[in-house]
Scaffold this motif. Structure first.
Motif, PDB file in Angstrom:
ATOM      1  N   VAL A   1       1.174  -1.603   0.356  1.00 16.36           N
ATOM      2  CA  VAL A   1       0.046  -0.068   0.238  1.00 16.36           C
ATOM      3  C   VAL A   1       1.192   1.230  -0.109  1.00 16.36           C
ATOM      4  N   GLU A   2       0.615   1.945  -1.167  1.00 14.97           N
ATOM      5  CA  GLU A   2       1.046   3.245  -0.718  1.00 14.97           C
ATOM      6  C   GLU A   2       0.928   4.456   0.547  1.00 14.97           C
ATOM      7  N   GLN A   3       1.669   3.322   1.444  1.00 15.15           N
ATOM      8  CA  GLN A   3       1.379   4.879   2.724  1.00 15.15           C
ATOM      9  C   GLN A   3       2.948   4.926   3.201  1.00 15.15           C
ATOM     10  N   GLU A   4       3.216   5.952   3.648  1.00 11.38           N
ATOM     11  CA  GLU A   4       4.208   6.325   4.797  1.00 11.38           C
ATOM     12  C   GLU A   4       4.433   5.417   6.105  1.00 11.38           C
ATOM     13  N   LEU A   5       5.601   4.882   6.482  1.00 10.71           N
ATOM     14  CA  LEU A   5       5.905   4.712   7.149  1.00 10.71           C
ATOM     15  C   LEU A   5       4.932   4.983   8.564  1.00 10.71           C
ATOM     16  N   GLY A   6       4.792   4.563   9.228  1.00 15.56           N
ATOM     17  CA  GLY A   6       4.192   5.266  10.606  1.00 15.56           C
ATOM     18  C   GLY A   6       2.899   5.861  10.371  1.00 15.56           C
ATOM     19  N   SER A   7       2.297   6.438   9.099  1.00  9.72           N
ATOM     20  CA  SER A   7       0.902   6.671   9.149  1.00  9.72           C
ATOM     21  C   SER A   7      -0.738   5.953   9.350  1.00  9.72           C
ATOM     22  N   GLU A   8      -1.297   6.613   9.989  1.00  5.05           N
ATOM     23  CA  GLU A   8      -1.942   5.369   9.999  1.00  5.05           C
ATOM     24  C   GLU A   8      -3.152   5.773   8.631  1.00  5.05           C
ATOM     25  N   PHE A   9      -3.990   4.889   8.476  1.00  8.12           N
ATOM     26  CA  PHE A   9      -5.366   5.218   7.168  1.00  8.12           C
ATOM     27  C   PHE A   9      -6.021   4.606   7.927  1.00  8.12           C
ATOM     28  N   LYS A  10      -7.280   4.775   6.757  1.00  3.36           N
ATOM     29  CA  LYS A  10      -8.471   4.176   7.575  1.00  3.36           C
ATOM     30  C   LYS A  10      -8.731   3.120   5.262  1.00  3.36           C
ATOM     31  N   ILE A  11      -9.591   2.109   5.898  1.00  5.61           N
ATOM     32  CA  ILE A  11      -9.774   1.376   4.923  1.00  5.61           C
ATOM     33  C   ILE A  11     -11.279   0.933   4.744  1.00  5.61           C
ATOM     34  N   SER A  12     -11.766   1.306   3.984  1.00  2.03           N
ATOM     35  CA  SER A  12     -13.350   1.320   3.300  1.00  2.03           C
ATOM     36  C   SER A  12     -13.880   0.300   2.715  1.00  2.03           C
ATOM     37  N   ASP A  13     -13.331  -0.607   2.379  1.00  2.00           N
ATOM     38  CA  ASP A  13     -13.472  -1.615   1.275  1.00  2.00           C
ATOM     39  C   ASP A  13     -13.954  -3.393   2.448  1.00  2.00           C
ATOM     40  N   ILE A  14     -14.876  -2.824   3.428  1.00  2.00           N
ATOM     41  CA  ILE A  14     -15.546  -4.099   4.307  1.00  2.00           C
ATOM     42  C   ILE A  14     -16.638  -4.800   3.456  1.00  2.00           C
ATOM     43  N   LEU A  15     -16.317  -5.946   3.837  1.00  2.00           N
ATOM     44  CA  LEU A  15     -17.272  -6.934   2.829  1.00  2.00           C
ATOM     45  C   LEU A  15     -18.501  -7.126   4.510  1.00  2.00           C
ATOM     46  N   MET A  16     -18.352  -7.604   5.579  1.00  2.00           N
ATOM     47  CA  MET A  16     -18.594  -7.997   6.871  1.00  2.00           C
ATOM     48  C   MET A  16     -18.504  -6.907   8.068  1.00  2.00           C
TER      49      MET A  16
ATOM     50  N   THR B   1     -15.723   1.591   8.864  1.00  2.00           N
ATOM     51  CA  THR B   1     -14.208   2.004   8.372  1.00  2.00           C
ATOM     52  C   THR B   1     -13.108   1.168   9.485  1.00  2.00           C
ATOM     53  N   VAL B   2     -11.848   0.234   8.610  1.00  2.00           N
ATOM     54  CA  VAL B   2     -11.919  -0.489   9.654  1.00  2.00           C
ATOM     55  C   VAL B   2      -9.812   1.118   9.769  1.00  2.00           C
ATOM     56  N   THR B   3      -9.094   1.391  10.852  1.00  2.00           N
ATOM     57  CA  THR B   3      -7.955   1.998  11.227  1.00  2.00           C
ATOM     58  C   THR B   3      -7.216   1.421  11.298  1.00  2.00           C
ATOM     59  N   ALA B   4      -6.155   1.588  10.236  1.00  2.00           N
ATOM     60  CA  ALA B   4      -4.505   0.668  10.404  1.00  2.00           C
ATOM     61  C   ALA B   4      -2.935   1.448  10.459  1.00  2.00           C
ATOM     62  N   VAL B   5      -2.276   1.478  10.810  1.00  2.00           N
ATOM     63  CA  VAL B   5      -1.282   1.815  11.003  1.00  2.00           C
ATOM     64  C   VAL B   5      -0.324   1.154  10.283  1.00  2.00           C
ATOM     65  N   VAL B   6       0.538   1.663   9.419  1.00  2.00           N
ATOM     66  CA  VAL B   6       1.827   1.021   8.227  1.00  2.00           C
ATOM     67  C   VAL B   6       3.091   1.104   9.100  1.00  2.00           C
ATOM     68  N   THR B   7       3.295  -0.390   9.821  1.00  2.00           N
ATOM     69  CA  THR B   7       4.444  -1.112  10.950  1.00  2.00           C
ATOM     70  C   THR B   7       5.616  -1.616   9.388  1.00  2.00           C
ATOM     71  N   LYS B   8       5.248  -1.185   9.089  1.00  2.00           N
ATOM     72  CA  LYS B   8       6.623  -2.622   7.970  1.00  2.00           C
ATOM     73  C   LYS B   8       6.324  -2.626   6.866  1.00  2.00           C
ATOM     74  N   GLN B   9       7.075  -1.406   6.377  1.00  2.00           N
ATOM     75  CA  GLN B   9       7.459  -1.527   4.333  1.00  2.00           C
ATOM     76  C   GLN B   9       8.550  -3.099   3.893  1.00  2.00           C
ATOM     77  N   ALA B  10       8.394  -3.741   3.760  1.00  2.00           N
ATOM     78  CA  ALA B  10       9.373  -4.717   2.776  1.00  2.00           C
ATOM     79  C   ALA B  10       9.524  -5.489   1.705  1.00  2.00           C
ATOM     80  N   ARG B  11      10.014  -7.134   1.632  1.00  2.00           N
ATOM     81  CA  ARG B  11       9.605  -7.193   0.798  1.00  2.00           C
ATOM     82  C   ARG B  11      10.360  -9.057   1.492  1.00  2.00           C
ATOM     83  N   THR B  12       9.272  -9.921   1.054  1.00  2.00           N
ATOM     84  CA  THR B  12       8.842 -11.114   1.246  1.00  2.00           C
ATOM     85  C   THR B  12      10.397 -11.911   1.045  1.00  2.00           C
ATOM     86  N   LYS B  13      10.867 -13.173   1.258  1.00  2.00           N
ATOM     87  CA  LYS B  13      12.207 -13.759   1.698  1.00  2.00           C
ATOM     88  C   LYS B  13      12.028 -14.310  -0.419  1.00  2.00           C
ATOM     89  N   LYS B  14      12.911 -14.191  -0.534  1.00  2.00           N
ATOM     90  CA  LYS B  14      13.298 -14.827  -2.203  1.00  2.00           C
ATOM     91  C   LYS B  14      12.625 -16.302  -2.465  1.00  2.00           C
TER      92      LYS B  14
END
Length: 195
Positions: A25-40, A57-70
């Motif tokens: 998700v294109e959000q900065e590290l530590g930023s708080e954002f809201k997810i509005s696509d809620i199915l249930m 809404t679901v309020t979430a905080v970005v804690t890490k931006q990284a890549r998975t294992k190879k």
């Protein structure tokens, strides 16, 4: 209270205080954002979306931006001489679910605080630590080399000379194979001269 959210083409069941990895998700590290696509939204009173739940809404905080294992990607078709090898690392965002708000206005909040990890900073610290360890090892080795006394070894040199003379004498004796090849060459030369 729990919610089923949709992000990155996937669905996740989340509760307040959960930590999960989602597609980047294109959000900065530590930023708080809201997810509005809620199915249930479930719990004491369930809200099912058609297809989405309105005013939830679901309020979430970005804690890490990284890549998975190879991951290794290897393709092969047998008996065709076709082989392809590649590797892949998938980008992901780790989020901390801070709160869930239902359309009624009910809110489920988490008491925990999110732990934000800056992977670039951690990587730099690891590299600096390795460089410092390497420099320390090199300085210890150079100190050991300077402190070591210069020793003379004339006795071993004499012993190696004796071994070398024995080996040279052993090499001079021709083998059966070399004798045969020498004889063949000599017969070929004489045959050419007679023609």
């Amino acid at each position: 209270m729990y919610a089923i959210i949709k992000t990155g083409g996937k669905q996740y069941k989340v509760q307040a205080g959960d930590v999960l990895q989602i597609e980047k998700v294109e959000q900065e590290l530590g930023s708080e954002f809201k997810i509005s696509d809620i199915l249930m939204i479930g719990g004491e009173k369930a809200h099912v979306g058609t297809p989405l739940v309105k005013n939830a809404t679901v309020t979430a905080v970005v804690t890490k931006q990284a890549r998975t294992k190879k991951v290794i990607v290897f393709k092969k078709k047998r008996r065709q001489g076709y082989r392809k090898f590649a590797t892949h690392k998938q980008d992901f965002t780790e989020i901390f679910v801070k709160a869930i708000t239902s359309p009624d206005g009910q809110t489920s909040k988490s008491d925990e605080t999110p732990v934000v990890k800056d992977m670039a900073k951690l990587r730099e610290e690891r590299i600096q630590q390795k460089v410092a360890d390497h420099k320390a090892r090199v300085s210890v080795r150079s100190a050991d080399v300077e402190a070591a006394p210069a020793s003379k070894k004339p006795a071993k040199k004499a012993a190696t000379k004796k071994k070398a003379t024995k080996k040279a004498a052993a090499k001079k004796a021709p083998s059966k194979r070399s004798v045969k090849t020498a004889a063949k060459k000599a017969t070929k030369k004489t045959a050419k001269k007679t023609k």
